[in-house]
Design an enzyme around this catalytic site. Structure first.
Site, PDB file in Angstrom:
ATOM      1  N   LYS A  42       0.851  -1.187   0.000  1.00 11.82           N
ATOM      2  CA  LYS A  42       0.000   0.000   0.000  1.00 11.82           C
ATOM      3  C   LYS A  42       0.889   1.240   0.000  1.00 11.82           C
ATOM      4  O   LYS A  42       1.651   1.447   0.937  1.00 11.82           O
ATOM      5  CB  LYS A  42      -0.926   0.009   1.214  1.00 11.82           C
ATOM      6  CG  LYS A  42      -1.922   1.165   1.228  1.00 11.82           C
ATOM      7  CD  LYS A  42      -2.790   1.134   2.457  1.00 11.82           C
ATOM      8  CE  LYS A  42      -3.854   2.234   2.385  1.00 11.82           C
ATOM      9  NZ  LYS A  42      -3.253   3.582   2.228  1.00 11.82           N
ATOM     10  N   GLU A  71       3.057   0.937   5.331  1.00 13.44           N
ATOM     11  CA  GLU A  71       1.707   1.279   5.790  1.00 13.44           C
ATOM     12  C   GLU A  71       0.765   0.075   5.750  1.00 13.44           C
ATOM     13  O   GLU A  71      -0.161  -0.015   6.553  1.00 13.44           O
ATOM     14  CB  GLU A  71       1.133   2.419   4.939  1.00 13.44           C
ATOM     15  CG  GLU A  71      -0.197   2.929   5.464  1.00 13.44           C
ATOM     16  CD  GLU A  71      -0.772   4.039   4.613  1.00 13.44           C
ATOM     17  OE1 GLU A  71      -1.880   4.501   4.934  1.00 13.44           O
ATOM     18  OE2 GLU A  71      -0.132   4.447   3.634  1.00 13.44           O
ATOM     19  N   ASP A  89       1.624   5.329   0.055  1.00 13.43           N
ATOM     20  CA  ASP A  89       1.056   6.478   0.758  1.00 13.43           C
ATOM     21  C   ASP A  89       1.399   7.728  -0.027  1.00 13.43           C
ATOM     22  O   ASP A  89       2.431   8.366   0.201  1.00 13.43           O
ATOM     23  CB  ASP A  89       1.632   6.544   2.181  1.00 13.43           C
ATOM     24  CG  ASP A  89       0.832   7.476   3.080  1.00 13.43           C
ATOM     25  OD1 ASP A  89      -0.225   7.966   2.644  1.00 13.43           O
ATOM     26  OD2 ASP A  89       1.271   7.718   4.216  1.00 13.43           O
TER      27      ASP A  89
END
Length: 309
Positions: free
Chosen positions: A22, A169, A24
């Site tokens: 993921k 994350e 960011d």
């Protein structure tokens, strides 16, 4: 296409999913009509092309081929991880192209390309993720300011553990058979955040509004270093109404006119309390100033309360 928050797919079905890190950053659709031009659009639909001049050479990567790509614009830290705080220095500069050029040398942006939805005049949204991924990897999109991050099929638990240990994350799990659903928040894409825990001390609070009138809307928390309480952020989620009501009673009992933080946080309407209420907070990462990002309340820690006041 947007992901839905959820748990990691179980081991029994993980072979039906692919797992990506993921990122960011700022989501962007990249339009390459094959005529030597490029257009970047944010989720809002705004044209953000001028904000990221280092991505302009991407037009040469596909030559005369046309494509629409989906990705995330990030700024990388020293470990090669996406750092949203760094990227914020680059966002909002579409209307200031000269400044964007200057900032590109100081805080370079990088495009993480994770999907292709249109190629050579053909719409690919109806293809399953696994086939779109194969097409994307076949494009060989790797450059100084863009890349195609790895995706791992199956092995979700191992991928999650690696993400946690690396301080990332979280993960995005994508069903291998899923079609691309433009504009939809789909359960075929699941975002699994890696949460960390921090022991904190409540030093203040901010009154709530609306349905939270009379209750704390958020608490201001800190961490002790060298005998001083340093502000670590504002936490406004994680309680049931019953828990928030009980917390209000504890805060009223600990009220004081003196700010307990080493430096008073710039929070309007803050009310201070004696630093004797300890708790545990979930968060995703920290800013360079040590502030907690995306914090949510986990639980009170009465075992840590003694001796804090």
């Amino acid at each position: 296409m947007l992901a839905t928050p959820g748990p990691l797919p179980s081991a029994a079905v993980e072979d039906r999913w692919a797992f990506e890190v993921k990122q960011d950053g700022q989501r962007a659709m990249v339009y390459l009509p094959g005529d030597g031009t490029i257009l970047l659009r944010a989720r809002s639909g705004w044209d953000i092309t001028a904000a990221y001049p280092e991505l302009l050479p991407l037009v040469s990567a596909l030559g005369a081929r046309s494509a629409v790509l989906d990705g995330e614009i990030v700024a990388l830290d020293d470990q090669g991880h996406s750092d949203f705080e760094r990227l914020q220095q680059r966002m909002g500069l579409a209307g200031a192209p000269a400044r964007a050029v200057r900032m590109a040398s100081r805080v370079p942006a990088h495009l993480m390309i994770f999907d292709v939805v249109h190629l050579d005049g053909r719409l690919l949204t109806g293809l399953p993720y696994a086939k779109r991924r194969k097409v994307l990897e076949g494009l060989g999109l790797a450059g100084a300011a863009w890349s195609t991050p790895a995706a791992v099929s199956g092995h979700g638990a191992e991928a999650w553990e690696m993400a946690r240990e690396a301080g990332l994350e979280g993960l995005i799990a994508k069903r291998l058979t899923s079609r691309y659903e433009p504009g939809a928040r789909s359960k075929a894409w699941v975002k699994i955040k890696v949460h960390r825990l921090a022991d904190v001390v409540i030093g203040g609070w901010v009154p709530g509004h609306g349905r939270l009138t009379g209750l704390p809307g958020a608490v201001l928390v800190g961490e002790r270093h060298d005998g001083l309480l340093h502000y670590a952020g504002s936490v406004g989620t994680g309680w049931s109404r019953t828990e928030r009501t009980r917390l209000a009673e504890l805060l009223q009992a600990a009220a004081t006119d003196t700010c307990p933080f080493a430096q008073a946080p710039p929070v309007a309407g803050a009310r201070w309390v004696l630093p004797r209420l300890a708790g545990e907070v979930r968060y995703t990462s920290r800013t360079r100033a040590g502030r907690l990002r995306h914090p949510s309340w986990h639980r009170l820690r009465p075992d840590l309360t003694a001796g804090l006041a």
